[in-house]
Design an enzyme around this catalytic site. Structure first.
Site, PDB file in Angstrom:
ATOM      1  N   HIS A  12      29.355 -60.176 -20.928  1.00  0.00           N
ATOM      2  CA  HIS A  12      29.153 -59.635 -22.265  1.00  0.00           C
ATOM      3  C   HIS A  12      29.988 -60.390 -23.295  1.00  0.00           C
ATOM      4  CE1 HIS A  12      29.857 -56.148 -25.231  1.00  0.00           C
ATOM      5  NE2 HIS A  12      28.569 -56.457 -25.329  1.00  0.00           N
ATOM      6  N   ARG A  13      29.323 -61.121 -24.175  1.00  0.00           N
ATOM      7  CA  ARG A  13      29.992 -61.991 -25.155  1.00  0.00           C
ATOM      8  C   ARG A  13      30.913 -62.994 -24.436  1.00  0.00           C
ATOM      9  NH1 ARG A  13      31.929 -57.143 -29.253  1.00  0.00           N
ATOM     10  NH2 ARG A  13      30.169 -55.783 -28.779  1.00  0.00           N
ATOM     11  N   GLU A  39      25.607 -63.087 -21.934  1.00  0.00           N
ATOM     12  CA  GLU A  39      25.025 -62.326 -23.044  1.00  0.00           C
ATOM     13  C   GLU A  39      25.813 -62.663 -24.289  1.00  0.00           C
ATOM     14  OE1 GLU A  39      24.752 -59.089 -25.998  1.00  0.00           O
ATOM     15  OE2 GLU A  39      26.533 -59.837 -24.963  1.00  0.00           O
ATOM     16  N   ASP A  41      25.363 -63.066 -29.029  1.00  0.00           N
ATOM     17  CA  ASP A  41      24.718 -62.557 -30.233  1.00  0.00           C
ATOM     18  C   ASP A  41      24.525 -63.677 -31.242  1.00  0.00           C
ATOM     19  OD1 ASP A  41      25.412 -59.529 -29.552  1.00  0.00           O
ATOM     20  OD2 ASP A  41      27.279 -60.672 -29.395  1.00  0.00           O
ATOM     21  N   HIS A  54      29.266 -61.327 -32.904  1.00  0.00           N
ATOM     22  CA  HIS A  54      28.720 -59.986 -32.726  1.00  0.00           C
ATOM     23  C   HIS A  54      28.655 -59.207 -34.041  1.00  0.00           C
ATOM     24  CE1 HIS A  54      28.980 -55.618 -31.975  1.00  0.00           C
ATOM     25  NE2 HIS A  54      28.077 -55.891 -31.048  1.00  0.00           N
ATOM     26  N   GLU A 116      21.020 -61.898 -28.007  1.00  0.00           N
ATOM     27  CA  GLU A 116      20.686 -60.735 -28.826  1.00  0.00           C
ATOM     28  C   GLU A 116      20.530 -61.129 -30.287  1.00  0.00           C
ATOM     29  OE1 GLU A 116      22.498 -56.538 -30.532  1.00  0.00           O
ATOM     30  OE2 GLU A 116      23.425 -57.440 -28.761  1.00  0.00           O
ATOM     31  N   LYS A 118      20.904 -60.099 -33.818  1.00  0.00           N
ATOM     32  CA  LYS A 118      21.662 -59.065 -34.520  1.00  0.00           C
ATOM     33  C   LYS A 118      20.971 -58.727 -35.841  1.00  0.00           C
ATOM     34  CE  LYS A 118      25.012 -57.472 -33.587  1.00  0.00           C
ATOM     35  NZ  LYS A 118      25.339 -56.218 -32.857  1.00  0.00           N
ATOM     36  N   ASP A 233      32.337 -56.873 -19.710  1.00  0.00           N
ATOM     37  CA  ASP A 233      33.372 -57.699 -20.322  1.00  0.00           C
ATOM     38  C   ASP A 233      34.217 -58.410 -19.270  1.00  0.00           C
ATOM     39  OD1 ASP A 233      32.564 -56.661 -22.766  1.00  0.00           O
ATOM     40  OD2 ASP A 233      34.213 -55.226 -22.915  1.00  0.00           O
TER      41      ASP A 233
END
Length: 255
Positions: A12-13, A39, A41, A54, A116, A118, A233
């Site tokens: 995640h990020r 993953e 953004d 993000h 993703e 945003k 994370d």
């Protein structure tokens, strides 16, 4: 004999728990940990560049302030995106989408790249067209998954770039996500892990990649139910726990 596929560990990020989020350092740490996927953004700068961050504002993760849409790429590049996490990472820059893609290609990554859009708060007119044009110019050797909380962004980009995979993000609006799946508008469902546990019999496990799965209890829950993936994370912790519960290794390997 049918064998269940291992649950994919998606960072995640990047490795957000151990490095400044959505930076090349975080993505490299996730790759080094053996994560199956990344993953991140994407948003648009004032000069219409695809940048990785993000929040819609730069205030939380950098030494600057203001909306991404009001800052040029040159202005964004001058910001320190590392010191807020730790002084050890002072001077770390906000990356562009292309910089992340080139990092993955250089690492011979063949896993899942979940990007993703945003667009649920700021719609960024034209971002779908820019993404489609970018990936038409830059073929990638890994699975490309686009996700968004905003259904319109998914449907627009899917029309422009149908060769990618699509997933609906949601925290509470499960019915909309399920309807999009039934209409074959998305293949993946990316719900909040708390929502999943409250509606555990409502969704098929084969399409689920919950977020943000950080505790050992939540990781264990996802792994024992053989969800398609989990977004965390702490990819290194999740990879180690998957080996313990499911066995096996990452679905991609460096050459």
């Amino acid at each position: 004999m049918f064998t269940k596929q291992p649950t994919q560990i998606i960072a995640h990020r990047g490795s957000k728990g151990t490095r400044p989020e959505n930076t090349l350092l975080a993505f490299q740490a996730a790759l080094d940990a053996g994560a199956d996927g990344i993953e991140t953004d994407v948003q648009l700068s004032a000069d219409q560049q695809l940048v990785i961050m993000h929040d819609e504002r730069v205030d939380r993760t950098t030494n600057g302030e203001g909306f991404i849409q009001d800052l040029t790429l040159a202005q964004l590049k001058r910001l320190d995106a590392g010191s807020r996490f730790s002084p050890d990472y002072a001077g770390t820059q906000i990356p562009t989408l292309d910089e992340v893609i080139q990092l993955l290609i250089a690492d011979n990554f063949t896993g899942v790249f979940n990007l993703e859009l945003k667009t649920n708060k700021i719609h960024y007119p034209g971002i779908e067209q820019r993404l489609a044009a970018y990936f038409e110019r830059q073929p990638v050797p890994f699975r490309l998954v686009f996700s968004s909380f905003r259904a319109k962004s998914i449907l627009t980009l899917r029309t422009l770039y149908p060769q990618a995979e699509y997933a609906k993000l949601f925290k509470t609006a499960g019915r909309q996500a399920k309807l999009m799946q039934r209409r074959h508008q998305v293949g993946g469902l990316h719900p909040d892990i708390h929502w999943v546990k409250a509606h555990r019999f409502w969704l098929p496990h084969a399409q689920l990649r919950p977020w943000t799965v950080n505790s050992e209890a939540d990781m264990t829950y996802c792994l024992r139910h053989h969800f398609a993936g989990l977004i965390t994370d702490y990819p290194a912790r999740a990879v180690a726990l998957r080996t313990k519960i499911q066995g096996g290794a990452s679905s991609w390997k460096k050459s």
